[in-house]
Design a protein around this motif. Sequence first.
Motif, mmCIF file in Angstrom:
data_model
loop_
_atom_site.group_PDB
_atom_site.id
_atom_site.type_symbol
_atom_site.label_atom_id
_atom_site.label_comp_id
_atom_site.label_asym_id
_atom_site.label_seq_id
_atom_site.Cartn_x
_atom_site.Cartn_y
_atom_site.Cartn_z
ATOM 1 N N TYR B 576 2.411 51.164 2.017
ATOM 2 C CA TYR B 576 1.196 50.350 2.018
ATOM 3 C C TYR B 576 -0.043 51.205 2.171
ATOM 4 O O TYR B 576 -1.109 50.865 1.686
ATOM 5 N N GLY B 577 0.116 52.315 2.888
ATOM 6 C CA GLY B 577 -1.046 53.168 3.107
ATOM 7 C C GLY B 577 -1.511 53.824 1.816
ATOM 8 O O GLY B 577 -2.696 53.900 1.536
ATOM 9 N N ALA B 578 -0.535 54.288 1.030
ATOM 10 C CA ALA B 578 -0.912 54.993 -0.199
ATOM 11 C C ALA B 578 -0.883 54.067 -1.400
ATOM 12 O O ALA B 578 -1.024 54.515 -2.526
ATOM 13 N N ASP B 579 -0.644 52.776 -1.150
ATOM 14 C CA ASP B 579 -0.653 51.801 -2.239
ATOM 15 C C ASP B 579 0.381 52.119 -3.313
ATOM 16 O O ASP B 579 0.122 51.999 -4.501
ATOM 17 N N ARG B 580 1.513 52.589 -2.836
ATOM 18 C CA ARG B 580 2.550 52.954 -3.801
ATOM 19 C C ARG B 580 3.792 52.147 -3.522
ATOM 20 O O ARG B 580 4.071 51.800 -2.363
ATOM 21 N N GLN B 624 5.145 40.379 8.036
ATOM 22 C CA GLN B 624 4.150 40.738 9.033
ATOM 23 C C GLN B 624 4.797 41.368 10.263
ATOM 24 O O GLN B 624 4.203 42.239 10.898
ATOM 25 N N LYS B 625 6.007 40.962 10.552
ATOM 26 C CA LYS B 625 6.686 41.544 11.706
ATOM 27 C C LYS B 625 6.790 43.058 11.550
ATOM 28 O O LYS B 625 6.633 43.801 12.511
ATOM 29 N N LEU B 626 7.079 43.481 10.328
ATOM 30 C CA LEU B 626 7.191 44.921 10.102
ATOM 31 C C LEU B 626 5.833 45.583 10.240
ATOM 32 O O LEU B 626 5.705 46.657 10.803
ATOM 33 N N HIS B 627 4.820 44.911 9.728
ATOM 34 C CA HIS B 627 3.485 45.495 9.825
ATOM 35 C C HIS B 627 3.036 45.588 11.267
ATOM 36 O O HIS B 627 2.242 46.444 11.626
ATOM 37 N N ASP B 628 3.584 44.677 12.069
ATOM 38 C CA ASP B 628 3.238 44.724 13.482
ATOM 39 C C ASP B 628 4.058 45.756 14.230
ATOM 40 O O ASP B 628 3.866 45.935 15.420
ATOM 41 N N GLY B 629 4.960 46.392 13.515
ATOM 42 C CA GLY B 629 5.653 47.502 14.146
ATOM 43 C C GLY B 629 7.060 47.208 14.625
ATOM 44 O O GLY B 629 7.623 47.992 15.368
ATOM 45 N N PRO B 662 1.901 60.427 11.597
ATOM 46 C CA PRO B 662 0.889 59.531 12.181
ATOM 47 C C PRO B 662 -0.340 59.484 11.308
ATOM 48 O O PRO B 662 -0.692 60.466 10.658
ATOM 49 N N GLY B 663 -0.943 58.355 11.278
ATOM 50 C CA GLY B 663 -2.152 58.223 10.471
ATOM 51 C C GLY B 663 -1.880 57.649 9.096
ATOM 52 O O GLY B 663 -2.791 57.175 8.430
ATOM 53 N N THR B 664 -0.613 57.717 8.659
ATOM 54 C CA THR B 664 -0.320 57.101 7.361
ATOM 55 C C THR B 664 -0.029 55.622 7.584
ATOM 56 O O THR B 664 0.256 55.197 8.694
ATOM 57 N N GLY B 665 -0.101 54.894 6.496
ATOM 58 C CA GLY B 665 0.052 53.448 6.636
ATOM 59 C C GLY B 665 1.494 53.044 6.839
ATOM 60 O O GLY B 665 2.381 53.861 7.009
ATOM 61 N N VAL B 666 1.718 51.740 6.756
ATOM 62 C CA VAL B 666 3.061 51.201 6.925
ATOM 63 C C VAL B 666 3.898 51.571 5.702
ATOM 64 O O VAL B 666 3.438 51.472 4.579
ATOM 65 N N ARG B 667 5.091 52.041 5.972
ATOM 66 C CA ARG B 667 6.018 52.320 4.870
ATOM 67 C C ARG B 667 7.305 51.574 5.137
ATOM 68 O O ARG B 667 7.874 51.682 6.219
#
Lengths: 206, 926
Positions: B576-580, B624-629, B662-667
């Motif tokens: 999600y971070g790199a839109d890939r 969303q659960k995954l996005h919440d970690g 760290p710093g990269t988006g959700v994968r």
Amino acid sequence: MNPTAGIVYLLDDEPEMVKAISRLLRAKRFDVRGFSSVNAFLEACQPEGPACLVLDVSMPELDGLELQRRLTRQGILIPIVFLTGHGDIPMSVRAIKAGATDFLTKPVDAALLIPAVSAALQVARSRWKDDAEVKALEEQEAALTAREREVMRHVVAGELNKQIALALGTGEQNIKQHRANIMKKMGVESVADLVRVTERLGLTRR
Amino acid sequence: MIALTHKPHGYRILAMVVWVTALAAFSGSTLAADPKRVLVIDPYGPGVAPFGSTLSEFRNVLGREYGERVEFYDVSLDRARFQEPEDDEVFVAFLRSRMAARPVDLVATVGGPGMDFVVRHRQELFPNTPTLFIAGSPETVHGGLQQSNVFQVTTTLDLAGLVKGMLQVLPQITNVVVIAGASPLEQLTAEDCRRAFQPLTNQVTFTWLTGMSLDQTVAACSNLPPQTCLLHTFFLVDTVGRPFERNEPLRRFHEAANAPIFGYFESDLGMGIVGGRLYPDLQLGAEAARIAVRVLRGEDSKSIPLRLIDPTLPIFDARELRRWGIREGTLPPGSTLHFRQPDFWERYRWPIAGAATFFLVQAALIIGLLVNRARRREGEAAATLIAEISSKFVNLPPGDVEREIMDAQRRICGVLGLDLAGLWQWSDDTPAGLRLTHLFRTDKGPKPPDPMFAQEHFPWLEAQMLSCRTVAIPSIDELPEGATRDRETFRQFGIKANLTIPLAVGGESLLGALGFNTTRSERSWSGRLVSRLQVVAEIFANALARKRGDELLRDDEARLKAGTELAGLGYFEVDYGADRCFMDARFQQICGNPPGFREGRKALEFWLANVHPNDRQRVLDERQKLHDGSKNPISAEYRYLHPIEGEKWLDHLAALAAHRPPGTGVRTFGVIRDITEQKHARREAEELRGNLAHLTRVNTLGALSGSLAHELNQPLGIILSNAQAAQELLLQNPPDLPEVQSILADIVAADRRAGDVIQRLRALLKRGETSLRPVAMNEVIEEVLQLAQADLIDRGVTVQRSFAPDLPLIAGDRVQLQQLILNLILNAAEAMVGNPSGARLLQVRTSPLGSAVRASVRDQGTGLPPDIEKLFQPFYTTKSQGLGMGLAICRSIVSAHHGRLWAEPHAEGGAVFHVELPMANDPNAR
């Protein structure tokens, strides 16, 4: 005799049912005593006259048939009309064999119930009469002496006085005397009647 | 006289001191003995060689050794220039007057002319004075004067021997040029030489440079043919009679000559002559002085015989030797070299030492710097190489690792001058151990066997590697005892020195080893070299580990791929971070992504758009659960509208990627599966099950007909009897109306009761789906017992309840639970059919058990078959009538409640059936 003469005992574990059937029977001029508990019934059941019992077969407390047996053992030989919620054939056959007067299914229509109860009471009455008669006879018989009873046995067996005297080791005259007493006590005038009486007594005695 | 005036005290003392000192001095001069007087008669004049030096030596030594003052009176007869005997008178007269004035203690003279003069005039001048003759022939003395108080010290000189000595030193000489000056003395000397050299003329030619001016002579000297040498005798005066400065002629000859100059006199050595056995003029002087000392001390001639001094031992001027290339080896034995380096050395010892030290230090520094530079260059070369290797290996694709390692080894060998380099890798095959995978060598040599296992050829080395120890062997002879096999192998391959470094990442298991060898010579492996190579080994080890990891990963990936393919799973990854995002072929197939929507955000959007609108929110919530970690994977079943194939059911499983910088988006990553068929099948199955459940319910109820009938018949009977009673009562006159009223009330109640039974019946018969609600088990069981009461009584079964109070609510479907319990109870009753009456006890018990509730139904019946589980299987029945589904359905009901159902035999006969159901609000109950 009054067809409704006699006590109708009613035993069903469901009070409502007792109430309903009691009403019906009373409306039909029967003398109804209703119970929803076996023990209460047993305590109260000391009939001085003819009586019958309308009994629900499937009661949790006591198997209806069992009750019948118990009553019999206690010598309360009152006819029973069985009521049941099931229409089970084997059960009804068993009940009849065990001496039930009738076996009706619920809901029981008055048209069936009233005649059954009447019949039962009739049976009761006749039994009662029979019983009364038998009782009288029994009393008479009880009045016999032991010797007389002995002699009566032989007489009833068709033996001649001579034979009886020989068998008992006494004189013929004695036998004749006994015979007369027996006849008198027993209230019969012929040997044939005596036989009948003893038979009756023998029937009721085991 | 010093006047003693009345002076202050201090001054008086000072005056006295001065007086005493003066007195002493005066006394010293007057009281001391008179100094000795020595008359020196010098025939040739001052400074004339050789006697000039003799006399000066005489004077110096005498003055030094005598200790007291000696006065010298010098008289020069100047015979070098003037040879006239007539001139004697002048001198005699002069001497006489002199003697008269002051008599001398000793008369010394030197040379022939001097001796002649003294011999002639001694009688008249100093008859009793001790006389010392220095040089001159002994005959003159003893012949002339057989007197006491005459002493002599002289020497002999072998002129021919002088020349012989010259020839010995310079054998190649064919020409001897003799120099002499123009004075009578010199002429005389020349004559002497000619005579003396006569026997030698067959060996060398003699050329005489005499009678010329100095300039002329010098010129002649400078142009001499080869194999010539010069012999310098005297050059005192030139042709015009002018005397020379002492040694000036020799100096000029020395400057100009192109041949070696030999000389005559001891005192000439150092002035430019080569050397040889020379006339000991200096020694003469010194010896004469010593005799003079003795004479002055009072000894007489009896105790001092004639003193004869030999010519000097061969002495040479080292400078001249060097100049003319005369080797020391040609010098006669016993020769002494003068003026050699020691002279120079003595003079300049400290500067020389200093300079030498300086130069040495400089040299050392330079050498050190050079060595350093060389080493540094080498080090730099090595360091550059290592830096290159290091950077090359950073992003090396794993497939290239081995090749690059070998290339690096080749270069290392090149830079460090090694001959053989090998890469060993750990192999887990049999035999497990290090195996040679790559070999580089500069020279030809025996080929290693293939495969080559360290266990077989280098067991000791392998053991060291396993302990992660670097092994540096400067010479294979230094291998320890336990390494004989290794030594053999080294010899076999011509290896003389070896360095082996283990390859292990972080000190963990051994990945391999690097071997560096030399075959040309032994090599001491310096600490720096070893540590450099260890750095290289680390790099290689890391690369190998990465390669291995990559291989394993590749294997894992392949397996994963195989697995997902096998399972028909579609695999996806989203960054999600790199839109890939990545969706594999199966995924595309399942979801039907058209071209242009297969990657990146578009693909993701496409998929989401096709999720059924009713299910979309649920899916988004899960995501969303995954996005919440959430660390747990999420799963969802949803309907998906495939553009072509229509509606499908998908089973979707996704999780967060484990390793995220760290710093990269959700994968996330996950799989999807098309479960449309299964869903339908499941639904069908559910339907079937529902049907079946219904069927059995009906069946059960069929079995319950007795009870049911009873349940209904009771109220019906009540109604009937009551109604007929009422009919009777109403016929009476007057009718008992209150009684009729209560009859009617009872009728109504009974009717309602019947209605309830019907309701319950309908509920039981109704086809419902399982809905789990909080239910009180005790109630349920009680209801069922009520329902079945008639039946149980019919069968003569007595029921014993043992309900736990405060039993927690369970999550259940009331109707189904009733069916369940009913089944169990009827089964129990059935089992006891054969029992005698009174022995038909049915025990029902409930109890809490942890987070569940247990209900147990126990009978005294015929017990269980040996294979208890068979009971629960469909179509198992012991009854002649019946489907045998009862317990199977019970199991299914219990599992729908997430509970357990099982049966056990009872020790005292019969069977117990247990049902365990989870409590309401139990997390297991959903």
